[in-house]
Structures are given as C-alpha cells and as structure tokens.
Design an enzyme around this catalytic site. Structure first.
Site, short mmCIF file in Angstrom:
data_model
loop_
_atom_site.label_atom_id
_atom_site.label_comp_id
_atom_site.label_asym_id
_atom_site.label_seq_id
_atom_site.Cartn_x
_atom_site.Cartn_y
_atom_site.Cartn_z
N SER A 167 0.86 -1.19 0.00
CA SER A 167 0.00 0.00 0.00
C SER A 167 0.89 1.23 0.00
O SER A 167 1.85 1.30 0.77
CB SER A 167 -0.89 0.02 1.24
OG SER A 167 -1.47 1.30 1.38
N ASP B 249 -20.89 -0.88 5.88
CA ASP B 249 -19.82 -0.21 5.14
C ASP B 249 -19.58 -0.88 3.80
O ASP B 249 -19.44 -0.23 2.76
CB ASP B 249 -18.52 -0.23 5.96
CG ASP B 249 -18.67 0.48 7.29
OD1 ASP B 249 -19.72 1.12 7.51
OD2 ASP B 249 -17.74 0.40 8.11
P1 ADP Z 1 -12.05 3.63 8.91
O1 ADP Z 1 -12.53 2.41 8.20
O2 ADP Z 1 -13.16 4.36 9.59
O3 ADP Z 1 -11.25 4.55 8.05
P2 ADP Z 1 -10.70 1.63 10.41
O4 ADP Z 1 -9.92 1.66 11.68
O5 ADP Z 1 -11.86 0.72 10.32
O6 ADP Z 1 -11.10 3.13 10.08
O7 ADP Z 1 -9.73 1.22 9.21
C1 ADP Z 1 -8.52 1.91 9.03
C2 ADP Z 1 -7.42 0.90 8.76
O8 ADP Z 1 -7.66 0.24 7.49
C3 ADP Z 1 -6.06 1.51 8.61
O9 ADP Z 1 -5.44 1.68 9.88
C4 ADP Z 1 -5.34 0.46 7.76
O10 ADP Z 1 -4.94 -0.64 8.59
C5 ADP Z 1 -6.45 -0.03 6.85
N1 ADP Z 1 -6.41 0.76 5.61
C6 ADP Z 1 -7.26 1.74 5.24
N2 ADP Z 1 -6.90 2.27 4.04
C7 ADP Z 1 -5.80 1.62 3.65
C8 ADP Z 1 -4.94 1.68 2.49
N3 ADP Z 1 -5.15 2.57 1.50
N4 ADP Z 1 -3.90 0.84 2.44
C9 ADP Z 1 -3.66 -0.05 3.43
N5 ADP Z 1 -4.43 -0.16 4.52
C10 ADP Z 1 -5.48 0.64 4.65
MG MG Z 2 -13.56 0.80 9.16
#
Ligand code: ADP
Ligand code: MG
Length: 389
Positions: A69, A179
């Site tokens: 990522s 979601d």
């Molecule tokens: P939300 O879904 O509300 O943004 P969450 O805690 O459920 O918050 O999810 C966030 C987590 O998802 C990040 O900490 C990461 O681990 C993962 N994540 C989100 N976007 C990415 C991305 N573009 N690349 C890699 N991991 C991601």
């Molecule tokens: Mg989330």
C-alpha cells in the site's frame, strides 16, 4: 489513460515491474442517518462517496500473495495455502483477510483450482480513521479484483459478506455489513437503504444535485480512548433492553412501544432503547421525505438524530456538538455526528452556495473554542466498486 488510473499502475510497476492485469476501485462511505442501528437489526442509510481506494492486480504463476500500500512501507508476503486468520496483523490483515475469506468461499464452491498467487498494490484518497470507512474501501476493491481474476462469480451481496467476514474474523472488529454494502452498491446521487435484518438493500435517489445541495464532512480529528468500551457498553444496553422487553432485537419495536419501555426499564437503558427505536423511524422518515418532498425536507431528521445521539445514546463529544451547532447556526439544512461516536466526524447538508461560508465559519468557531482545527471537505454520492481498467 485518465489521471485516476495512472498512479495505481505506476505504483504497481515501481514495486513489481510491468503492468497490472487490471485496476479495481471501491469508495469509502458516510452514513447519512441510522446510527448504531445495524447491530439492532434496524435500518441504516449510507452513501458511497467520491473518495476511492484502487487496487492494481496481476495473477502470478505460483501460490504467493504479495500486497503493498502506498500509505504504508514495505511489501507483505503470504502463501495462498498458509493464510491463517489468527496470525494476520496490521494493515495487510484487510487485503489478506479478504483473500482468506475468498478461499473459504471458493472451497465451498469447488473453485479452489482457479486460485492463483497475486501481486496487489493499493493506492487511495480515502482518509483513514476519519469515519469514512477506508477499511471497507480496501476490502471491497480487493474482493472485486480477486472475484474477477479468480473467476469466482460471486455477486455483490456475497462480496459484502466476505468483506465483513475479513473485518470480523481476521481484523477482529465486530462491525456490521453497512460499510461494505455502501461501498459495493453505491450509485451517483443515491443512498443505500439497508435493512440489517433481511439484509435487503434499496438504492434511493437523493436528488441533491437537482436541489443544489451537498454534504460537508467535518472531521474533528479527535478520537477518545473509551470508544471501544463505549461501543461495547451501548451494545450491551441494547441487548438488555430487548431481553427485558421480550423481543429478539430492538428492531421488533416501534414508537408505540415507548410507553411500555419507559415503565419497564431503568432510565439509562430506556434512553438507549429510545435512541434505536426513534433512529430507525428517522431513517424511514428520511427516505419517505426524499421521495415526496425532496432533499431540503430531511434537515429536521438529521438534527433530531444528533440530539438523540447526544442526549439518549450519549456518544457525542464537545467537538462534535460544536461542529453540528455551528453548521446549523451558519444555515445548514441539517447536521449530525456520523459514525460510531466518541470522536470522528459530523455531517452537514448545505446549499452549494453556502458551502464555502459554512466551512470557513466552522473553522473560525473551532479556533475560538481552542479546539484542533477540523478538516472540512465536501463529499458527493458516487458509484460503488468497479473495474476501472
Ligand atoms: P475507517 O474504516 O473508519 O477509516 P478503520 O480503523 O476501520 O477506520 O480502518 C482503518 C485501517 O484500514 C487503517 O489503519 C489500515 O490498517 C487499513 N487501511 C485503510 N486504508 C488503507 C490503504 N489505503 N492501504 C492499506 N491499509 C489501509
Ligand atoms: Mg472501518
């Protein structure tokens, strides 16, 4: 090739060499109304937003999975045959959790022989942790890519359940299916009415574009350490309330049941139950108002939803309350906190002509209060997960 696709392909090439077989993307979401109703078998009304996570993917000749990522350093490797839901950690638990969940689905379908190793590279403009479900955006983009490249033929409802399974079983977050449903089923200028009991969904026209209105997200950039405990205790109160009222879930109750609930329950449990019952009704009222009267008519339901979360469910914060009250004072059609609460973001429905003034006004109010500067930005209801290339 357009600008959105280019960064995903370039990032893929920089890591793995050559071109990906394709690009798939999935959006984040905001919940317009219907908060904490999902685990009560109730109604929610989320919107897929115009911020997306893209995965560039290419099948391999062996059984290796490599994921990267652009938001995190390093490439994480795992064997397709050795995926263990208990030992996947960090951000890679989201994409690899989806791969694991899909191998389970494929095993049941006898499609296991079509699974191949994969190189996956993620790029995104969904802010993480702002309540816009960046996690579902990752899950749904990866699920759609693997479904295509492994030729599994799963439909979007099944892909939503796979994303949820990855999040519940592999990441360990006890979330509902809202979601992923929004991210997979969204359409431009539409919301997704989700019945969390039947899991039926309906795409409902918002009419925001023709009404000249839009949504502002006000990310307070605050989160409170008791969020997990607060979530668990609200779930417990809802379960207690349902048990004491003799129903399987609070979904079975409506506004007519409130007097009986008031007579039977202690004050705090009653207020928790009242939030769920009235919030379910507000979701249905919002959808009905959109259909009969148009977007400008839904403001009161958004405002009442906020009061219910502030006073009955007690999940708001001073920052969220200030975001909502200043948006309202600056002329928003309606505003409410959105997401699980204890921090995160609020949502305001504003006339497009007012958006800049409301944004600037909220920033000033926060500065006067001595709070962290909020991140205020517009979001538009957009299309769900898709193959882009
Ligand atoms: P939300 O879904 O509300 O943004 P969450 O805690 O459920 O918050 O999810 C966030 C987590 O998802 C990040 O900490 C990461 O681990 C993962 N994540 C989100 N976007 C990415 C991305 N573009 N690349 C890699 N991991 C991601
Ligand atoms: Mg989330």
């Amino acid at each position: 090739m357009n600008d959105v696709r280019q960064p995903g392909s370039e990032y893929f090439a920089s890591l793995f060499g050559g071109a990906p077989e394709g690009l798939w993307s999935a959006p984040g979401r905001v919940n317009l109304i219907g908060e904490h109703t999902d685990y009560n078998d109730g109604f929610a009304f989320p919107i897929a937003i115009d911020k997306r996570t893209t995965v560039a993917a290419r099948a391999r000749a062996d059984r290796l999975l490599r994921v990267a990522s652009i938001s995190f350093p390093g490439v994480v490797e795992a064997s397709l045959d050795g995926l263990d839901p208990d030992s996947l950690t960090g951000w890679a638990a989201y994409p690899l959790g989806v791969a694991w969940a899909m191998t389970q689905a494929a095993a049941g379908d006898g499609a296991a022989s079509r699974l191949a190793g994969m190189d996956l590279a993620l790029t995104s403009d969904v802010p993480a942790g702002a309540g816009l479900s960046s996690s579902a955006a990752v899950e749904c983009a990866v699920a759609l890519a693997l479904n295509d490249l492994w030729e599994l033929g799963l439909d979007r409802q099944e892909l939503a359940r796979i994303g949820q399974l990855a999040e519940n079983r592999v990441v360990g977050a006890p979330t509902g299916i809202m979601d992923q449903s929004a991210s997979l089923l969204g359409e431009p200028d539409h919301g997704i009415l989700l019945d969390c009991q039947s899991l039926l969904t309906e795409s409902v026209a918002l009419g925001f574009a023709s009404a000249g209105v839009g949504l502002l997200v006000i990310d307070t950039r605050t989160s409170h350490s008791h969020a997990d405990g607060g979530y668990a205790s609200r779930r417990r109160s809802c379960e207690d309330g349902a048990r004491l009222l003799g129903v399987g879930s609070l979904r079975a109750l409506g506004p007519d049941d409130l007097p009986r609930a008031a007579a039977l329950l202690d004050g705090q449990t009653y207020r928790r139950v009242r939030h769920i019952i009235t919030e379910n009704q507000r979701v249905l009222d919002t959808v009905a108002a959109l259909r009969t009267s148009g977007a400008a008519a839904i403001g009161p339901f958004l405002n009442e939803s906020h009061l219910s979360m502030r006073d009955d469910f007690e999940i708001s914060t001073p920052e969220l309350d200030l975001a909502v009250s200043s948006a309202q004072e600056l002329g928003a059609i309606g505003a409410r906190m959105t997401g699980g609460g204890f921090g995160g973001a609020a949502l305001a429905l504003v006339r497009n002509d007012d958006a800049a003034r409301v944004s600037a006004g909220i920033a000033r109010t926060f500065a006067r209060a001595g709070y962290t500067a909020p991140h205020v930005f517009p979001v538009a209801a957009s299309g769900g997960a898709r193959r882009d290339l």
